[in-house]
Write a protein that holds these residues in place. Structure first.
Motif, PDB file in Angstrom:
ATOM      1  N   VAL A   1       0.855  -1.191   0.000  1.00 42.50           N
ATOM      2  CA  VAL A   1       0.000   0.000   0.000  1.00 42.50           C
ATOM      3  C   VAL A   1       0.890   1.240   0.000  1.00 42.50           C
ATOM      4  CG1 VAL A   1      -1.779   1.291   1.231  1.00 42.50           C
ATOM      5  CG2 VAL A   1      -1.837  -1.223   1.199  1.00 42.50           C
ATOM      6  N   HIS A   2       0.653   2.143  -0.944  1.00 41.96           N
ATOM      7  CA  HIS A   2       1.448   3.361  -1.089  1.00 41.96           C
ATOM      8  C   HIS A   2       0.645   4.547  -0.566  1.00 41.96           C
ATOM      9  CE1 HIS A   2       3.987   0.966  -3.794  1.00 41.96           C
ATOM     10  NE2 HIS A   2       2.855   0.573  -4.364  1.00 41.96           N
ATOM     11  N   ASN A   3       1.263   5.322   0.313  1.00 41.45           N
ATOM     12  CA  ASN A   3       0.606   6.480   0.922  1.00 41.45           C
ATOM     13  C   ASN A   3       1.361   7.740   0.496  1.00 41.45           C
ATOM     14  OD1 ASN A   3      -0.392   8.515   2.663  1.00 41.45           O
ATOM     15  ND2 ASN A   3      -0.905   6.981   4.224  1.00 41.45           N
ATOM     16  N   TYR A   4       0.711   8.551  -0.329  1.00 34.44           N
ATOM     17  CA  TYR A   4       1.369   9.743  -0.884  1.00 34.44           C
ATOM     18  C   TYR A   4       0.973  10.985  -0.107  1.00 34.44           C
ATOM     19  CZ  TYR A   4       3.522  12.717  -4.434  1.00 34.44           C
ATOM     20  OH  TYR A   4       4.332  13.617  -5.093  1.00 34.44           O
ATOM     21  N   ASN A   5       1.968  11.657   0.449  1.00 29.53           N
ATOM     22  CA  ASN A   5       1.802  12.904   1.196  1.00 29.53           C
ATOM     23  C   ASN A   5       0.758  12.771   2.296  1.00 29.53           C
ATOM     24  OD1 ASN A   5       2.650  15.591   1.646  1.00 29.53           O
ATOM     25  ND2 ASN A   5       0.829  16.372   0.624  1.00 29.53           N
ATOM     26  N   ASP A   6       0.927  11.710   3.074  1.00 35.46           N
ATOM     27  CA  ASP A   6       0.117  11.506   4.272  1.00 35.46           C
ATOM     28  C   ASP A   6      -1.387  11.548   3.986  1.00 35.46           C
ATOM     29  OD1 ASP A   6      -0.271  10.964   6.951  1.00 35.46           O
ATOM     30  OD2 ASP A   6      -0.242  13.071   7.546  1.00 35.46           O
ATOM     31  N   GLY A   7      -1.796  10.804   2.975  1.00 34.48           N
ATOM     32  CA  GLY A   7      -3.221  10.636   2.723  1.00 34.48           C
ATOM     33  C   GLY A   7      -3.796  11.440   1.581  1.00 34.48           C
ATOM     34  N   ASP A   8      -2.953  12.227   0.884  1.00 37.89           N
ATOM     35  CA  ASP A   8      -3.463  12.889  -0.323  1.00 37.89           C
ATOM     36  C   ASP A   8      -3.936  11.846  -1.328  1.00 37.89           C
ATOM     37  OD1 ASP A   8      -3.152  15.420   0.529  1.00 37.89           O
ATOM     38  OD2 ASP A   8      -1.500  15.962  -0.791  1.00 37.89           O
TER      39      ASP A   8
ATOM     40  N   VAL B   1      -8.167  -5.618   3.697  1.00 38.95           N
ATOM     41  CA  VAL B   1      -7.167  -4.608   3.333  1.00 38.95           C
ATOM     42  C   VAL B   1      -7.866  -3.330   2.878  1.00 38.95           C
ATOM     43  CG1 VAL B   1      -5.291  -4.032   1.732  1.00 38.95           C
ATOM     44  CG2 VAL B   1      -5.427  -6.321   2.744  1.00 38.95           C
ATOM     45  N   ILE B   2      -8.941  -3.486   2.113  1.00 40.10           N
ATOM     46  CA  ILE B   2      -9.724  -2.323   1.673  1.00 40.10           C
ATOM     47  C   ILE B   2     -10.213  -1.540   2.887  1.00 40.10           C
ATOM     48  CG2 ILE B   2     -11.789  -1.550   0.454  1.00 40.10           C
ATOM     49  CD1 ILE B   2      -9.685  -2.622  -1.428  1.00 40.10           C
TER      50      ILE B   2
ATOM     51  N   GLU C   1      -8.795   7.169   5.894  1.00 35.43           N
ATOM     52  CA  GLU C   1      -9.579   8.286   5.378  1.00 35.43           C
ATOM     53  C   GLU C   1      -8.767   9.183   4.422  1.00 35.43           C
ATOM     54  OE1 GLU C   1     -12.331  10.259   8.089  1.00 35.43           O
ATOM     55  OE2 GLU C   1     -11.622   8.906   9.672  1.00 35.43           O
ATOM     56  N   PRO C   2      -8.198   8.590   3.378  1.00 35.98           N
ATOM     57  CA  PRO C   2      -7.437   9.397   2.413  1.00 35.98           C
ATOM     58  C   PRO C   2      -8.357  10.299   1.590  1.00 35.98           C
ATOM     59  CG  PRO C   2      -7.723   7.186   1.552  1.00 35.98           C
ATOM     60  CD  PRO C   2      -8.274   7.173   2.959  1.00 35.98           C
ATOM     61  N   LEU C   3      -7.791  11.328   1.006  1.00 36.56           N
ATOM     62  CA  LEU C   3      -8.574  12.165   0.104  1.00 36.56           C
ATOM     63  C   LEU C   3      -8.917  11.407  -1.170  1.00 36.56           C
ATOM     64  CD1 LEU C   3      -6.685  15.573   0.399  1.00 36.56           C
ATOM     65  CD2 LEU C   3      -8.862  14.934   1.447  1.00 36.56           C
TER      66      LEU C   3
ATOM     67  N   ASN D   1     -18.667  -3.522  -4.052  1.00 32.52           N
ATOM     68  CA  ASN D   1     -18.478  -3.734  -2.618  1.00 32.52           C
ATOM     69  C   ASN D   1     -17.407  -2.796  -2.064  1.00 32.52           C
ATOM     70  OD1 ASN D   1     -18.996  -5.150  -0.147  1.00 32.52           O
ATOM     71  ND2 ASN D   1     -17.026  -6.191  -0.432  1.00 32.52           N
ATOM     72  N   VAL D   2     -16.340  -2.542  -2.849  1.00 34.41           N
ATOM     73  CA  VAL D   2     -15.289  -1.616  -2.436  1.00 34.41           C
ATOM     74  C   VAL D   2     -15.876  -0.222  -2.252  1.00 34.41           C
ATOM     75  CG1 VAL D   2     -13.169  -0.442  -3.162  1.00 34.41           C
ATOM     76  CG2 VAL D   2     -13.408  -2.913  -3.482  1.00 34.41           C
ATOM     77  N   GLY D   3     -16.712   0.168  -3.203  1.00 41.10           N
ATOM     78  CA  GLY D   3     -17.353   1.476  -3.104  1.00 41.10           C
ATOM     79  C   GLY D   3     -18.209   1.596  -1.859  1.00 41.10           C
ATOM     80  N   GLU D   4     -18.896   0.521  -1.518  1.00 41.65           N
ATOM     81  CA  GLU D   4     -19.760   0.532  -0.340  1.00 41.65           C
ATOM     82  C   GLU D   4     -18.938   0.625   0.951  1.00 41.65           C
ATOM     83  OE1 GLU D   4     -23.052   0.818  -0.344  1.00 41.65           O
ATOM     84  OE2 GLU D   4     -22.842   0.981  -2.528  1.00 41.65           O
ATOM     85  N   ILE D   5     -17.765  -0.036   0.961  1.00 46.34           N
ATOM     86  CA  ILE D   5     -16.896   0.018   2.142  1.00 46.34           C
ATOM     87  C   ILE D   5     -16.438   1.455   2.386  1.00 46.34           C
ATOM     88  CG2 ILE D   5     -14.617  -0.649   3.028  1.00 46.34           C
ATOM     89  CD1 ILE D   5     -15.030  -3.383   1.686  1.00 46.34           C
ATOM     90  N   PHE D   6     -16.038   2.138   1.330  1.00 45.17           N
ATOM     91  CA  PHE D   6     -15.568   3.521   1.484  1.00 45.17           C
ATOM     92  C   PHE D   6     -16.724   4.452   1.856  1.00 45.17           C
ATOM     93  CE2 PHE D   6     -11.631   2.148  -0.448  1.00 45.17           C
ATOM     94  CZ  PHE D   6     -10.697   3.005   0.119  1.00 45.17           C
ATOM     95  N   LYS D   7     -17.913   4.197   1.310  1.00 46.31           N
ATOM     96  CA  LYS D   7     -19.063   5.032   1.681  1.00 46.31           C
ATOM     97  C   LYS D   7     -19.355   4.932   3.167  1.00 46.31           C
ATOM     98  CE  LYS D   7     -21.545   4.999  -2.740  1.00 46.31           C
ATOM     99  NZ  LYS D   7     -22.776   4.530  -3.437  1.00 46.31           N
ATOM    100  N   LEU D   8     -19.127   3.746   3.723  1.00 46.76           N
ATOM    101  CA  LEU D   8     -19.418   3.515   5.132  1.00 46.76           C
ATOM    102  C   LEU D   8     -18.328   4.064   6.045  1.00 46.76           C
ATOM    103  CD1 LEU D   8     -21.268   2.164   7.259  1.00 46.76           C
ATOM    104  CD2 LEU D   8     -19.906   0.071   6.947  1.00 46.76           C
ATOM    105  N   ILE D   9     -17.047   3.815   5.695  1.00 48.28           N
ATOM    106  CA  ILE D   9     -15.934   4.159   6.588  1.00 48.28           C
ATOM    107  C   ILE D   9     -15.340   5.519   6.264  1.00 48.28           C
ATOM    108  CG2 ILE D   9     -13.644   3.430   7.399  1.00 48.28           C
ATOM    109  CD1 ILE D   9     -14.439   0.556   6.778  1.00 48.28           C
ATOM    110  N   ALA D  10     -15.191   5.824   4.961  1.00 48.68           N
ATOM    111  CA  ALA D  10     -14.542   7.087   4.544  1.00 48.68           C
ATOM    112  C   ALA D  10     -15.363   7.708   3.417  1.00 48.68           C
ATOM    113  CB  ALA D  10     -13.104   6.832   4.089  1.00 48.68           C
TER     114      ALA D  10
END
Length: 620
Positions: free
Chosen positions: A556-563, A576-577, A584-586, A603-612
């Motif tokens: 997992v690559h994290n660019y500029n602390d969540g950008d 992992v998702i 909560e990345p941008l 399902n991935v979209g639903e996970i982000f809608k719920l958590i982030a």
């Protein structure tokens, strides 16, 4: 989830949208070459909207040439290219904020449009001077005769046709103007509202370049035409005049926002100030009290302390009204000479100058900013030999950086970087002024002069090595003040898109066919290639810090602390998702092939809608 665009921004489409927001009645539709509808501008109606008197006919004040329209179209045309990281040729990759980009500058400028829109404080370029011998550029839209092209064209390493612009070419000036015009159009977009561009040029194209700049940047944004004394001795074999100067055109993005940097005061300038009457306000110099423009309010007699009556010179008057004069006289701001019998003059105090420092002049003398031979000797010394013809002296670039009025974290761009004098000069300025300015160097990997063995295969190799050596030298000479000086750079190289070509032809392939493909990404592309491709697509700067971590075996690559957080592994589990969403990345991005089915992507979209819910999620 939406798919990433993975190509440079379509400037034409963006411009049409901007015009449509102002004049929606001027937007219409037509059919493109594929039979699909697209938005276009009704120019006749637009002209009518902008003027009550539309001028028709052929006569108009304009600057044009064969190929101008094509150069404008070329500047706005999107490309399917990317910038691939090259860590092994970089210096301090993880920490540096400087960029060295290899590739055709027109295409590179297109890719930088979103990441650096309105962010560049200063641009300096030293483009080819069109002497008829050394002007070579990638030519894909100006030539109309294939027979002519076959006779004089060359091919670069990628098989692109290159055209050498000699003075026997009937379109000698036209081709040069087309080359520079499209690049300046894109460069202007990158300049900040208080930004400025400097362009070195000689007499061959000076007048044409100024007209191009007046169109692109606007006549009102012209700052100056600087004259650089590049030679310190005349050429006795000159046929007519020994030409000892070049020009540097200076245009602001917006003259109302640009504040020029002023030069440090010299001891010579300060010596013009004195205090013969011991005025407690400090040193001063006297200034003329008369003006040429006559005004009745300034036509009166003045009596000196010695009793002599003084009248304004014939045809002139005093610059102050009588009341204003008497106010300054009472405040001891009028000087009549040591004997009190001289012509009155105004006292100007050094402590009350409106601006700090000295106003720069349009003349750049070699004693102050160096000459062409100094630039060559600098490079020979640092590179242990002559490896590049005609480099500019660093003192010249440092003077321009003063005029640009760089701030703490300003970005400086040079897209004809050559031997990288601009990068060298900026590192010195950062050291001297304790700044953290960043540079972006762009250079085509042109072959070096084959007549002499430089030891470097192309100009980019020279530029990169110069920066390495210059940075090391600056730190060695001043270790105490350069501990935090950024002398590194990230190398990025222009290349074809990370995506397989079939990915870009959706009209030619059914969705079912696309789903059968194992991957839409080229086999030789790494995670880092994909990450930087996403940065360009999302318009993020390319010099920010990032890190990679393992989450349940996935990278997992994290660019500029969540950008932006990206994971390009196959078959990413939901656990992992969820861990990515918890950060909560941008923005979050995955491979299209990371998910076995459409339901998995949903399902991935639903996970982000719920958590982030504020995270934008896309796939490539």
């Amino acid at each position: 989830m939406d798919k990433m665009r993975m190509e440079s921004v379509d400037m034409t489409a963006q411009n049409i949208e901007k015009i449509g927001s102002l004049f929606p009645n001027c937007i219409t539709e037509t059919i493109d070459e594929n039979g699909k509808g697209k938005k276009v501008i009704n120019f006749e109606l637009l002209k009518q909207m902008l003027s009550s008197d539309v001028i028709d006919g052929d006569e108009a004040y304009e600057f044009t040439w064969v190929g101008k329209k094509a150069s404008i179209v070329e500047a706005n045309k999107p490309i399917r290219k990317t910038l691939r990281p090259c860590k092994e040729e970089s210096v301090d990759w993880d920490n540096t904020e400087n960029l060295y980009i290899e590739g055709d500058n027109l295409e590179v400028l297109k890719l930088l449009q979103e990441s650096y829109l309105n962010k560049v404080k200063m641009i300096y370029i030293d483009p080819p001077y069109n002497t008829g011998n050394d002007f070579i550029y990638n030519d894909d839209f100006k030539m109309t005769s294939e027979e002519y092209a076959e006779e004089i064209s060359e091919l670069d390493e990628d098989g692109n046709r290159m055209f050498k612009n000699t003075d026997t070419n009937g379109r000698f000036h036209s081709d040069w103007c087309s080359m520079i015009y499209s690049r300046l159009m894109l460069a202007r977009n990158l300049l900040s509202d208080d930004g400025v561009i400097f362009i070195s040029i000689d007499d061959n194209e000076q007048s044409n370049l100024k007209k191009c700049c007046e169109e692109i940047f606007g006549e009102k944004n012209f700052v100056a035409q600087l004259i650089w004394e590049r030679a310190f001795a005349p050429k006795n074999d000159a046929k007519y005049i020994s030409n000892s100067h070049d020009y540097i055109l200076m245009f602001a993005k917006n003259i109302n926002n640009f504040v020029i940097g002023r030069l440090p005061r010299t001891s010579e300038a300060n010596a013009r100030y004195s205090n013969p009457d011991n005025d407690p306000r400090g040193v001063w110099q006297s200034d003329n009290l008369t003006v040429k423009t006559y005004s009745p309010s300034g036509d009166y007699s003045i009596t000196t302390p010695s009793g002599r009556v003084v009248e304004p010179p014939a045809g002139r008057c005093w610059s102050l009204s009588k009341n204003k004069f008497l106010e300054r006289l009472k405040d001891n701001r009028i000087w009549f000479g040591a004997d009190g019998n001289g012509v009155p003059r105004i006292k100007r105090f050094l402590s009350e100058l409106k601006f700090e420092g000295m106003a720069p002049t349009s003349l750049l003398f070699f004693k102050e900013v160096g000459h062409s031979q100094e630039g060559s000797q600098e490079l020979i010394k640092i590179m242990d030999g002559g490896v590049f013809d005609g480099p500019k002296p660093t003192r010249l670039l440092k003077r321009l950086m003063i005029l640009a009025n760089l701030k703490e974290n300003s970005i400086v761009l040079d897209f004809f970087s050559g031997s990288a004098t601009t990068a060298h000069a900026l590192m010195e300025v950062n050291k001297e002024k304790n700044l953290k300015c960043k540079y972006i160097m762009v250079q085509l990997a042109e072959n070096t002069n084959k007549k002499k063995d430089t030891g470097y295969k192309n100009i980019c190799e020279i530029g990169k090595e110069r920066i390495r050596r210059a940075g090391k030298k600056i730190k060695e000479e001043a270790p105490l003040v350069t501990q935090n000086l950024d002398i590194g750079f990230r190398v990025l190289k222009l290349d074809d898109s990370n995506m397989n070509e079939v990915y870009y032809s959706p009209d030619d392939y059914s969705q079912g066919f696309l789903n059968q493909l194992e991957s839409n990404i080229k086999e030789d592309r790494t995670d880092l290639d994909l990450l930087f491709g996403c940065l360009l697509d999302w318009g993020l700067p390319l010099s920010l810090p990032y890190y990679s971590e393992q989450i349940e075996g996935c990278t997992v690559h994290n660019y500029n602390d969540g950008d932006l957080i990206a994971c390009f592994d196959e078959n990413i589990p939901n656990s992992v998702i969820k861990e990515i969403a918890k950060k909560e990345p941008l923005r979050a991005v995955f491979r299209d092939s990371s998910f076995a089915s459409s339901s998995s992507k949903i399902n991935v979209g639903e996970i982000f809608k719920l958590i982030a819910p504020d995270t934008t999620v896309k796939v490539i």
